[in-house]
Design an enzyme around this catalytic site. Structure first.
Site, PDB file in Angstrom:
ATOM      1  CG  HIS A 162      37.306  40.362  37.792  1.00 58.75           C
ATOM      2  ND1 HIS A 162      39.180  39.812  39.054  1.00 58.75           N
ATOM      3  CD2 HIS A 162      36.521  39.120  38.702  1.00 58.75           C
ATOM      4  CE1 HIS A 162      38.370  39.111  39.785  1.00 58.75           C
ATOM      5  NE2 HIS A 162      37.114  39.140  39.883  1.00 58.75           N
ATOM      6  CG  MET A 201      48.343  39.749  39.048  1.00 64.31           C
ATOM      7  SD  MET A 201      46.495  39.534  38.941  1.00 64.31           S
ATOM      8  CE  MET A 201      46.275  37.992  40.038  1.00 64.31           C
TER       9      MET A 201
END
Ligand code: GRF
Length: 217
Positions: free
Chosen positions: A111, A92
């Protein structure tokens, strides 16, 4: 044949990492994890790696003055472990173009949307809000622009009328877990490679089953 050496980068729960660990446990799987790197000490994925007897290393970004210094440490760690393919699995932090370019065509990401739609965060909530009939997930080679790069594999996940971001995330994750090991296998076996801004496939069927959502009967 030598197995493709993976470095998996995580920040959190690591359910995609677990899917890769489980695939690598199969004797005929053509890849092996050399190292798991987390930028967060509390990431549950670190425990998953340790439990599987895999090198699990925390490189906490908070211990570095600059993004470049942090990424330099990550790069060195990947090199020390002879990594050939970097797999971002819920990692992240934004990566600078220097780092990304060093691993160009040797780094993939997962994703939770059908890219190029819904880049960034809160993908499921935004897709539900827009009323689109499909969410999904994408595995792509990484380019410096966020959530961008040649697309290797996608799954379309129908959005139910009463869908919540949580229910859609849970449904989508089951497809992520199927895709990540399959995508790595394609790269390891030389069946998928970057060609221009797309991925070229060799001996892979694109499938011919379309899905309509909502179902028509
Ligand atoms: C997944 O939804 C993935 O698509 C996104 O981050 C999440 C990671 O989940 N990039 P996990 O840590 O693998 O459980």
């Amino acid at each position: 044949m030598a197995k493709l050496k993976l470095g998996v980068m995580i920040s959190g729960s690591g359910t995609n990492l677990q899917a890769i660990i489980d695939a690598c446990a199969e004797a005929d799987y053509p890849a092996e994890i050399q190292v798991v790197i987390s930028n967060r000490p509390e990431a549950k994925g670190l425990e998953r790696a340790e439990k599987a007897g895999i090198n699990a290393i925390c490189i906490d970004h908070k211990n570095f003055e600059t993004r470049e210094a942090f990424e330099g440490a990550v790069h060195n760690c990947l090199k020390e472990h002879n990594v050939e393919l970097v797999c971002l699995a819920g990692f992240m932090r934004i990566l600078n173009s220097d780092f990304v370019n060093r691993w160009r065509d040797r780094m993939i990401n997962i994703h939770p949307s059908l890219l190029p739609s819904y880049k960034g965060l809160h993908t499921h909530a935004r897709a539900i809000e827009d009323g689109v009939r499909f969410g999904g997930c994408t595995i792509h080679f990484v380019r410096p622009e966020m959530d961008n790069g040649p697309i290797l594999m996608q799954a379309a996940v129908p959005i139910a009328y009463d869908e919540t971001p949580e229910s859609l995330a849970a449904k989508t994750l089951t497809y992520e877990h199927k895709m990540y090991p399959a995508a790595i296998r394609m790269i390891a076996e030389g069946k998928a490679r970057v060609s221009g801004n797309k991925v070229a496939f060799n001996g892979i069927d694109s499938g011919d089953v379309g899905i309509i959502s909502p179902a028509t009967k």
